[in-house]
Motif scaffolding. Sequence first.
Motif, PDB file in Angstrom:
ATOM      1  N   SER A  61     -67.939  35.983  -7.683  1.00 48.79           N
ATOM      2  CA  SER A  61     -68.738  35.629  -6.668  1.00 48.79           C
ATOM      3  C   SER A  61     -67.776  35.492  -5.491  1.00 48.79           C
ATOM      4  CB  SER A  61     -68.970  33.984  -7.048  1.00 48.79           C
ATOM      5  OG  SER A  61     -67.883  33.304  -7.002  1.00 48.79           O
ATOM      6  N   HIS A  62     -67.984  34.726  -4.485  1.00 51.54           N
ATOM      7  CA  HIS A  62     -66.914  34.816  -3.288  1.00 51.54           C
ATOM      8  C   HIS A  62     -65.833  33.957  -3.560  1.00 51.54           C
ATOM      9  CE1 HIS A  62     -69.974  37.053  -1.656  1.00 51.54           C
ATOM     10  NE2 HIS A  62     -69.465  37.383  -0.562  1.00 51.54           N
ATOM     11  N   ASP A  63     -65.679  33.480  -4.791  1.00 53.24           N
ATOM     12  CA  ASP A  63     -64.750  32.455  -5.053  1.00 53.24           C
ATOM     13  C   ASP A  63     -63.209  32.944  -5.074  1.00 53.24           C
ATOM     14  OD1 ASP A  63     -63.762  29.715  -6.528  1.00 53.24           O
ATOM     15  OD2 ASP A  63     -62.775  31.185  -7.825  1.00 53.24           O
TER      16      ASP A  63
ATOM     17  N   THR B 295     -66.076  46.615  -5.350  1.00 49.22           N
ATOM     18  CA  THR B 295     -66.731  45.631  -5.622  1.00 49.22           C
ATOM     19  C   THR B 295     -66.463  44.565  -4.330  1.00 49.22           C
ATOM     20  OG1 THR B 295     -66.019  45.802  -8.012  1.00 49.22           O
ATOM     21  CG2 THR B 295     -66.567  43.226  -7.002  1.00 49.22           C
ATOM     22  N   PHE B 296     -65.098  44.529  -3.970  1.00 48.87           N
ATOM     23  CA  PHE B 296     -64.685  43.466  -2.938  1.00 48.87           C
ATOM     24  C   PHE B 296     -65.505  44.036  -1.584  1.00 48.87           C
ATOM     25  CE2 PHE B 296     -60.935  41.078  -4.648  1.00 48.87           C
ATOM     26  CZ  PHE B 296     -61.361  40.662  -5.681  1.00 48.87           C
ATOM     27  N   SER B 297     -65.618  45.264  -1.295  1.00 55.24           N
ATOM     28  CA  SER B 297     -66.071  45.934  -0.198  1.00 55.24           C
ATOM     29  C   SER B 297     -67.327  45.857   0.169  1.00 55.24           C
ATOM     30  CB  SER B 297     -65.776  47.701  -0.057  1.00 55.24           C
ATOM     31  OG  SER B 297     -64.345  47.815  -0.106  1.00 55.24           O
ATOM     32  N   ARG B 298     -68.296  45.144  -0.891  1.00 50.99           N
ATOM     33  CA  ARG B 298     -69.486  44.994  -0.696  1.00 50.99           C
ATOM     34  C   ARG B 298     -69.687  43.535  -0.335  1.00 50.99           C
ATOM     35  NH1 ARG B 298     -70.066  48.194  -5.931  1.00 50.99           N
ATOM     36  NH2 ARG B 298     -70.159  45.967  -6.887  1.00 50.99           N
ATOM     37  N   PHE B 299     -68.626  42.727  -0.325  1.00 49.44           N
ATOM     38  CA  PHE B 299     -68.905  41.496  -0.258  1.00 49.44           C
ATOM     39  C   PHE B 299     -68.857  41.227   1.473  1.00 49.44           C
ATOM     40  CE2 PHE B 299     -66.459  39.758  -4.094  1.00 49.44           C
ATOM     41  CZ  PHE B 299     -67.599  40.080  -4.710  1.00 49.44           C
TER      42      PHE B 299
ATOM     43  N   ILE C 148     -60.325  47.080   1.558  1.00 49.45           N
ATOM     44  CA  ILE C 148     -61.235  45.973   1.211  1.00 49.45           C
ATOM     45  C   ILE C 148     -61.888  45.526   2.446  1.00 49.45           C
ATOM     46  CG2 ILE C 148     -61.383  43.751   0.458  1.00 49.45           C
ATOM     47  CD1 ILE C 148     -59.115  44.429  -1.838  1.00 49.45           C
ATOM     48  N   SER C 149     -61.013  45.562   3.620  1.00 45.59           N
ATOM     49  CA  SER C 149     -61.764  45.150   4.675  1.00 45.59           C
ATOM     50  C   SER C 149     -62.354  46.162   5.560  1.00 45.59           C
ATOM     51  CB  SER C 149     -60.514  44.533   5.784  1.00 45.59           C
ATOM     52  OG  SER C 149     -59.730  43.291   5.019  1.00 45.59           O
TER      53      SER C 149
END
Length: 201
Positions: A83-85, A115-119, A149-150
Amino acid sequence: SLILSWNSEVFTYLFSELRQGTVELKDFSKEVAVMFLEGLYSGVVAVEKSYFRELNKISHAFKVKWMSKKCTAAFTQFCESCSHDYTDMVFLFNEAVYSEVTLKYEELMKIVVETFSRFENVPEIFVEQYLNQNFTSIKPGTLNHLLEISNGHSLPVLRNLKEHLKIKGGITDTVRIILSSAEVIQCMADQGELCDELLAL
């Protein structure tokens, strides 16, 4: 010995070429060493977060390809269920960094970046906080991954750079690494006011 050699070219070399009768696994915990050996005989291994690093490391050290793939598949599932945890994200990112730097295996970092890039808001929910906690020890490769990632948004990096300069009052190795990044240079050009504040420090 035959089963161990069939699973691992490293065991083949140790037994056949060096004529070793035993192999010490002293660099690993007893629990993981037993799990590893039982897995080689049974062809089955369960991968959990609590011992992921050790199991991933030993499978790469002895070049057990099917077990390494099992670890990668489990890591992919860890990412998919993330999740975003922040704590969960730190675990995944640090494991990917360790794998890339120590094991020379880059696949986990590719999975994390994807994965993180989609958050949404990942620069704020992860990158900025991670930099704040690890700023003085950041390496060029790690910084590049954080920028990936950003999606190239370097503002969290500049904010941390500003706070770091306030505290340290001078150019450190970490600052040099950050200022050598093309993405950061572009962000400084785009963020005129913040850039002026940095230059004034």
